[in-house]
Design a protein around this motif. Structure first.
Motif, short mmCIF file in Angstrom:
data_model
loop_
_atom_site.label_atom_id
_atom_site.label_comp_id
_atom_site.label_asym_id
_atom_site.label_seq_id
_atom_site.Cartn_x
_atom_site.Cartn_y
_atom_site.Cartn_z
N LEU A 1 -8.30 116.06 -13.59
CA LEU A 1 -7.34 115.90 -12.25
C LEU A 1 -7.73 114.61 -11.69
CD1 LEU A 1 -7.53 119.68 -10.83
CD2 LEU A 1 -5.48 118.61 -11.84
N LEU A 2 -8.79 114.30 -11.20
CA LEU A 2 -9.36 112.98 -10.57
C LEU A 2 -9.07 111.92 -11.49
CD1 LEU A 2 -12.21 114.09 -8.38
CD2 LEU A 2 -9.86 113.93 -7.60
N ALA A 3 -9.30 112.36 -12.70
CA ALA A 3 -9.08 110.94 -13.68
C ALA A 3 -7.75 110.73 -13.64
CB ALA A 3 -9.84 111.47 -15.04
N THR A 4 -6.85 111.66 -13.96
CA THR A 4 -5.21 111.11 -14.01
C THR A 4 -4.80 110.78 -12.74
OG1 THR A 4 -4.81 113.63 -13.61
CG2 THR A 4 -4.87 112.50 -16.02
N ILE B 1 -12.13 102.10 -9.39
CA ILE B 1 -13.50 102.75 -8.96
C ILE B 1 -13.63 104.35 -9.19
CG2 ILE B 1 -15.26 103.04 -7.07
CD1 ILE B 1 -14.15 100.15 -6.07
N LEU B 2 -12.82 105.16 -8.58
CA LEU B 2 -12.67 106.37 -8.93
C LEU B 2 -12.91 106.85 -10.32
CD1 LEU B 2 -12.23 109.33 -8.05
CD2 LEU B 2 -9.91 109.10 -8.03
N LEU B 3 -12.04 106.18 -11.23
CA LEU B 3 -12.18 106.69 -12.68
C LEU B 3 -13.41 106.10 -13.28
CD1 LEU B 3 -10.20 107.35 -14.92
CD2 LEU B 3 -9.69 104.96 -15.43
N ILE B 4 -13.98 105.33 -12.82
CA ILE B 4 -15.38 104.82 -13.27
C ILE B 4 -16.26 106.00 -13.06
CG2 ILE B 4 -17.36 103.29 -13.07
CD1 ILE B 4 -14.98 101.14 -12.97
N ILE B 5 -16.38 106.28 -11.90
CA ILE B 5 -17.35 107.60 -11.43
C ILE B 5 -17.02 108.76 -11.92
CG2 ILE B 5 -17.80 109.00 -9.15
CD1 ILE B 5 -17.46 106.44 -7.60
N VAL B 6 -15.50 109.10 -12.04
CA VAL B 6 -15.31 110.50 -12.81
C VAL B 6 -15.88 110.44 -14.35
CG1 VAL B 6 -13.40 111.88 -13.48
CG2 VAL B 6 -13.40 110.79 -11.31
N LEU B 7 -15.66 109.31 -14.92
CA LEU B 7 -15.87 109.11 -16.43
C LEU B 7 -17.53 109.15 -16.36
CD1 LEU B 7 -13.18 106.82 -17.75
CD2 LEU B 7 -13.28 109.42 -17.73
N HIS C 1 -1.89 113.15 -0.34
CA HIS C 1 -2.63 112.11 -0.78
C HIS C 1 -4.04 112.45 -0.06
CE1 HIS C 1 -2.66 109.20 2.37
NE2 HIS C 1 -1.15 109.69 2.61
N ALA C 2 -4.07 112.80 1.19
CA ALA C 2 -5.22 112.74 1.94
C ALA C 2 -6.16 114.07 1.59
CB ALA C 2 -4.94 113.30 3.31
N SER C 3 -5.35 115.05 0.97
CA SER C 3 -6.35 116.18 0.09
C SER C 3 -6.92 115.54 -0.88
CB SER C 3 -5.27 117.20 -0.38
OG SER C 3 -4.69 118.00 0.55
N ILE C 4 -6.22 114.75 -1.85
CA ILE C 4 -7.04 114.15 -2.97
C ILE C 4 -8.14 113.30 -2.63
CG2 ILE C 4 -6.43 112.95 -5.12
CD1 ILE C 4 -3.86 114.27 -5.11
N GLU C 5 -8.07 112.42 -1.35
CA GLU C 5 -9.15 111.57 -0.99
C GLU C 5 -10.22 112.34 -0.68
OE1 GLU C 5 -6.69 107.70 1.29
OE2 GLU C 5 -7.18 109.27 2.18
N LEU C 6 -9.88 113.45 -0.06
CA LEU C 6 -11.18 114.29 0.35
C LEU C 6 -11.74 114.80 -0.88
CD1 LEU C 6 -9.90 116.68 3.09
CD2 LEU C 6 -11.25 114.88 3.46
N LEU C 7 -11.13 115.21 -1.86
CA LEU C 7 -11.95 115.65 -3.18
C LEU C 7 -12.62 114.22 -3.56
CD1 LEU C 7 -8.78 117.49 -5.02
CD2 LEU C 7 -10.94 118.39 -4.24
N VAL C 8 -12.11 113.04 -3.66
CA VAL C 8 -12.65 112.06 -4.16
C VAL C 8 -13.96 111.73 -3.37
CG1 VAL C 8 -12.53 109.51 -4.17
CG2 VAL C 8 -10.57 110.87 -4.81
N MET C 9 -14.08 111.93 -2.06
CA MET C 9 -15.37 111.72 -1.27
C MET C 9 -16.31 112.79 -1.43
SD MET C 9 -13.67 111.49 2.38
CE MET C 9 -12.20 110.62 2.83
#
Lengths: 288, 251, 323
Positions: free
Chosen positions: A99-102, C295-301, C244-252
C-alpha cells in the motif's frame, strides 16, 4: 411524476458514465486479483490518461479516440515500470508495504505533474454532437465512451480467456505457487498484469477527459469510485467491475431524483462499507 | 464421574467432502488418548471441532459435562483447553519468553504478567528452552518451535492438551526427548489427546486409542487391541506382524 | 531509582516531547512554536495510530476520521454551546472513542487490505455525511466565534495555551502507548498482530481486544482535532478528513518503526522535518511531494522495519530499552 421525469433525464447519463467507471475499476481489481495489491497510484494514472487526451487532441490535433492507442501503450509501459521499481520487492510483504509503495508512486507522479502542469483545471473541448431522446439528451462523447468501454471489456475478456498470456494471468490469480510449478513465468505475468491494470486506468481517464474538465488531482475521486465499484463487483473479478460500474452509474443517475446530489457519496461509501462487511466477494461473488 | 471430554456423534462436512462421520468417544481425566489414521483421515479436523475452530454439523462436544459445541476457540482456552498445531504457529516477532508468557496470561488461570513470567520460566525449563528465552521465536528451528508450542500450551495450565503431530519432523533423539516430556505432562495430571504418525511412540504412551479412516471411526481401544484389530491392520497398518513390532520395546 | 534503565523506553520519549514543548519558550519564537505544534500534533496522532497499526497489526487508512469527527463535535460544543475548551476536549475524546467502538464492532472482522479499504470508505462516508449535516454547518463548516478566544485572554494567549495543551496530548499519547505496550492487554494485541488465529486459540479474546485497541487509538486524535480547529479558527469537511493525512500518519509510523513506543515519535520528527525542509527549499519546493515519495519508497523497499526496528534488529540489547 416530477421524480420520474428527473430520473429519466439523469439515468441514461449515469448508465453511460457507469461503463467508463467500470473500466477504471477493472484495472484496480485486476491488479488486486492477480497479486493482492491495492494500487494506490491508480488515481494519478487516471489523471495521466486525462492529460494524454489533452496533449493528443489539443496540442497535436489528433482525434482523441485514435489517441487512445498511444495512451494505452504508454499506460501499459508505465505500469510495467512501476511494477519493477516499486511493487516487485514487496509483493509478498504485508499489505502495508505494498500500500505504501504504491502510494509513494502516487506522490511521485502527483509531485512531478503538479510542478509541470499545476493543479488548476484543464478542459478538452471536444464535441461529438448529441442525441435527443425526447425525455433527455445524450452527449455523443458519452455514448462513444460507453461503447469503447464495452469494447475494452470485451477485449480484456478475450485476452484473459483466449490467449496464452491471459490464461497465465488467470492461473497466477488462482494460485501463484501452483502456476509457477507448472512453468508459468510468474514475474513477467505479474508485471504484465500490473501494466494491464494501469493501462485500463489510463484509458478510462482518457475517455473521461472527453466530457469532464479535470486536473492532476481529479484521479483521486475516480480511484475512490474504483474501490467502491471493485467491491460491488467483487475484488479481483475484472468483468464484475463492469457491472459494479453500472450499479454506481445507476445510483449516481437515480439518487439526485430523490435527494440532494451531495448525498450521493454518503450512500456510495455507506454501501461500500456494508458490502465489504456482508458480501466481501462482491454482489455476484460466492457467499463466504 | 463425568469424563473430562465427551465427543458424541461429531460430523463435519466441507462442501461435498465428508471429513468426519459420527465420531464418538469419551476421555476420562488423566489419560492419554492416541488419535491415529492415514493422512487426510480427519484427525486435525476433529481437533478443530473440539477446540472451536469449526462447529460440527451434527453431534456434540462436552467438556466437564457441559455442552461446548461451537464455542469460540478463546472460550475453550479459558475453559482449560490448550493445543499445539501441526504446522507450528509461533508469534514470530516476539521472544520465546513472551510467547510462553502469553500462553499463561490468556489461558485458564488468567495470570497477570508478573505471575505469568514465573510460570513461563518454569515451563521453559521443563521443555528445555530456558537458554533461548530471549531469542525471537522466528529464529528457532523446527524442533525448538515444536517445544515452544508445547511450552505455550502448558503455560496455560490446561485440563486438556491437544497435541497435533509434535513428533513429526524430529530426529530420533528429539523424538525421545519429546516423548519424555509428554509422559511428564501426563504425570502432572493433564489429560492429553495426541495425533501421531510415529506409531511406536504413540502406542507406548497412549492409554487408549482411536483410529480414523476417511472420517470414519474404525476402531477404539487399548493399544494392544488396536494393534491386533484386523480392520485397523487392513486399513492402516497393512502388515499383520506389525502389531508385535510395535508393541515390542525399542530394539 | 535502581531500575530506571527498564523505563528508558518511556523516559527518552517523554524527554524528547518535553524538550519540544519548552523549545519555543526558550527561543521566544512564534514560528518555532508553529513548527513545534505541527510536530507535537504529528506525534500525538502517530503514537495513537501505532496502537492499532503497530501493536495490533491492523492497517487503518482512514484514521484521520477520528481527528475530524472529534474535532467537529468538540468545536460544536465549544463554539455553539459555549462549553469550555476542557469539557469540549473531553466530549471530543469520548465521541471519537464511541465512534471507534461502534465502527470497530463492525469492521474489525475484516482482515488485511479489506480492513484498510473499509477505513477509507468510512472516512469518505463520514466526510460526505458531515458535508450534509446542517448542525455542523454543512459544506461551509463552522467558524470560531472570536469571543471564545477572549475567554482565554485573547488570541495570543489562547494560541499559546493551545500549544501547551497539544504538548500535553502528545505526552498523554506516549504514556498511553507505553502503558499498553508493557501491559498484558498489549501482549494480547501483539499476539493478534503476529497470528490472530493462534492468539485466539491461546485464549486472547481477539474481538474485544481489537475493539479496545481501536477505541484507545481514536480518543486522542479526537481531542487533537478540537485543538487544531480551535487554533485554526474554523473547520470544514475537506480540511477535517483529508485522506492523505491518514497516509502521512502511516508513513510516520513506518518511518520510525511500527510497534515501538519511540518509533512514531522519531517518524513524526523525521517526516515533518523533511517536509519543512523540502517545502522551503528553493531547489525542492516545486517537487517536494515527489522527493517525499522517493524517500518513502526507498524506506518501504529497503528498511520496512523503520528506524527503531532496524536498530533493534541490529543490536539485540536495545530490545530491552526500546519497547
Amino acid at each position: 411524476m416530477q421524480q420520474l421525469s428527473l430520473l429519466l433525464t439523469s439515468l441514461p447519463d449515469g448508465i453511460l458514465l457507469g461503463f467508463v467507471y467500470g473500466v477504471a475499476a477493472m484495472g484496480l481489481t485486476l491488479i488486486w486479483g492477480v497479486m493482492d495489491v491495492i494500487n494506490l497510484s491508480h488515481g494519478p494514472i487516471i489523471s495521466l490518461g486525462m492529460f494524454g487526451t489533452f496533449f493528443i487532441f489539443i496540442k497535436m490535433g489528433i482525434n482523441p479516440y485514435l489517441g487512445l492507442i498511444p495512451v494505452a501503450i504508454l499506460g501499459l509501459l508505465l505500469g510495467v515500470a512501476i511494477y519493477f521499481i516499486a511493487v516487485h520487492r514487496v509483493i509478498d510483504a504485508p499489505h502495508l508495504s505494498s500500500l505504501l509503495a504504491t502510494f509513494s508512486v502516487n506522490m511521485i507522479i502527483i509531485g512531478i505533474a503538479t510542478a509541470a502542469l499545476t493543479t488548476s483545471p484543464y478542459n478538452v473541448d471536444f464535441n461529438m454532437g448529441s442525441f435527443d431522446l425526447g425525455f433527455t439528451t445524450i452527449l455523443g462523447t458519452r455514448l462513444i465512451a460507453a461503447v469503447i468501454a464495452i469494447l475494452v471489456t470485451g477485449g480484456l475478456y478475450f485476452f484473459l480467456y483466449r490467449t496464452r498470456p491471459g490464461k497465465y494471468i488467470r492461473a497466477v490469480t488462482n494460485n501463484r505457487a501452483a502456476a509457477e510449478l507448472m512453468g508459468v513465468p510468474s514475474t513477467q505475468i505479474l508485471a504484465l498484469s500490473f501494466g494491464l491494470g494501469t493501462m485500463l486506468a489510463a484509458i478510462s481517464g482518457a475517455l473521461i477527459a472527453t466530457f469532464f474538465p479535470f486536473s492532476i488531482l481529479s484521479g483521486a475521486g475516480y480511484e475512490l469510485k474504483s474501490f467502491v465499484i471493485g467491491v460491488l463487483g467483487g475484488l479481483g473479478n475484472p468483468v464484475g467491475a463492469l457491472f459494479g460500474g453500472l450499479i454506481l452509474g445507476v445510483l449516481e443517475g437515480a439518487i439526485p431524483a430523490f435527494m440532494e446530489t451531495s448525498w450521493v457519496p454518503v450512500i456510495e461509501f455507506g454501501l461500500f462499507v456494508i458490502i465489504l462487511l456482508v458480501r466481501p466477494n462482491g454482489l455476484f461473488g460466492a457467499k463466504e | 464421574m463425568t469424563p473430562l471430554l465427551q465427543v458424541e456423534g461429531v460430523t463435519k462436512r466441507f462442501g461435498g467432502l465428508q471429513a468426519l462421520t459420527s465420531v464418538t468417544f469419551d476421555l476420562p481425566e488423566g489419560q492419554i488418548l492416541g488419535l491415529i489414521g492415514p493422512n487426510g483421515a480427519g484427525k486435525t479436523t476433529l481437533f478443530n471441532c473440539i477446540n472451536g475452530v469449526y462447529t460440527p454439523e451434527v453431534g456434540r462436544v462436552l467438556f466437564h459435562g457441559e455442552d461446548v459445541t461451537g464455542s469460540k476457540t478463546y472460550a475453550m482456552a479459558k475453559r482449560g483447553l490448550a493445543r499445539t498445531h501441526q504446522i507450528v504457529q509461533p508469534l514470530e516477532e516476539l521472544t520465546v519468553r513472551e510467547n510462553v508468557i502469553a500462553g499463561a496470561c490468556f489461558g485458564r488461570e488468567n495470570h497477570s504478567l508478573g505471575s505469568a513470567g514465573e510460570i513461563a520460566s518454569e515451563v521453559m525449563e521443563f521443555v528445555g528452552l530456558e537458554k533461548r528465552a530471549d531469542q525471537l521465536a522466528a529464529s528457532l528451528n523446527v524442533a525448538q518451535k515444536k517445544r515452544l508450542e508445547m511450552a505455550r500450551a502448558l503455560a496455560a495450565r490446561p485440563y486438556l492438551l491437544l497435541l497435533d503431530e509434535v513428533l513429526a519432523g524430529l530426529n530420533p533423539s528429539e523424538i525421545a526427548g519429546m516423548v519424555e516430556i509428554v509422559k511428564k505432562i501426563r504425570d502432572r495430571g493433564i489429560t492429553i489427546i495426541m495425533i501421531e504418525h510415529v506409531m511406536k511412540a504413540v502406542m507406548n504412551v497412549s492409554d487408549r486409542m482411536v483410529v480414523l479412516d476417511y472420517g470414519q471411526q474404525i476402531a477404539e481401544g487399548t493399544p494392544e487391541e488396536i494393534a491386533n484389530n484386523p480392520q485397523v491392520i487392513e486399513a492402516y497398518l497393512g502388515d499383520p506382524n506389525l502389531a508385535k513390532k510395535l508393541m515390542g520395546e525399542d530394539e | 531509582m535502581k531500575n530506571w534503565r527498564n523505563h528508558l523506553g518511556l523516559i527518552v520519549p517523554l524527554l524528547v516531547v518535553t524538550g519540544l514543548a519548552i523549545w519555543p519558550a526558550l527561543t521566544d519564537s512564534v514560528s518555532n512554536r508553529e513548527n513545534a505544534f505541527t510536530i507535537l500534533k504529528a506525534i500525538a496522532l502517530a503514537s495513537s495510530l501505532n496502537i492499532l497499526l503497530g501493536y495490533t497489526g491492523y492497517v487503518s487508512f482512514g484514521h484521520i476520521v477520528f481527528f475530524g469527527f472529534g474535532g467537529y463535535v468538540g468545536l460544536y460544543f465549544l463554539n455553539e454551546q459555549g462549553w469550555s475548551i476542557w469539557t469540549s476536549l473531553l466530549i471530543a475524546g469520548i465521541s471519537s472513542g464511541i465512534l471507534a467502538y461502534l465502527l470497530g464492532k463492525a469492521i474489525l472482522r475484516l482482515r488485511g487490505a479489506y480492513f484498510a479499504l473499509a477505513t477509507i470508505g468510512i472516512n469518505e462516508a463520514v466526510k460526505a455525511f458531515i458535508n450534509n449535516f446542517d448542525l455542523f454547518g454543512g459544506p461551509i463548516g463552522m467558524t470560531l466565534n472570536f469571543k471564545v478566544y477572549k475567554e482565554y485572554g485573547g488570541a495570543a494567549e489562547a494560541l499559546s495555551m493551545a500549544f501547551y495543551i497539544m504538548a500535553g496530548l502528545a505526552l498523554a499519547a506516549i504514556v498511553l502507548s507505553y502503558l499498553i505496550r508493557v501491559s498484558k492487554f498489549g501482549l494480547g494485541l501483539l499476539a493478534i498482530r503476529e497470528n490472530e488465529d493462534a492468539a485466539e486459540v491461546m485464549g486472547v479474546v481477539a474481538p474485544d481486544a481489537k475493539t479496545w485497541a481501536y477505541v484507545l487509538s481514536a480518543i486522542i486524535p479526537g481531542m487533537v482535532g478540537v485543538l487544531f480547529f480551535f487554533k485554526n479558527g474554523n473547520v470544514e469537511p475537506h480540511g477535517a478528513f483529508p485522506l492523505h493525512a491518514s497516509i502521512e500518519l502511516l508513513v510516520m509510523v513506518m518511518l520510525g518503526g511500527q510497534g515501538t513506543v519511540l518509533g512514531p515519535i522519531l517518524g513524526a520528527f523525521a517526516y515533518q522535518g523533511m517536509r519543512g525542509y523540502l517545502v522551503t527549499s528553493d531547489f525542492f519546493k516545486d517537487i517536494q511531494l515527489s522527493v517525499s515519495g522517493v524517500i518513502l519508497l526507498i524506506i518501504v523497499l529497503f528498511i520496512p522495519a523503520g528506524a527503531v526496528g532496524w536498530l533493534r534488529n541490529r543490536f539485540a540489547p536495545l530490545r530491552r530499552v526500546l519497547p
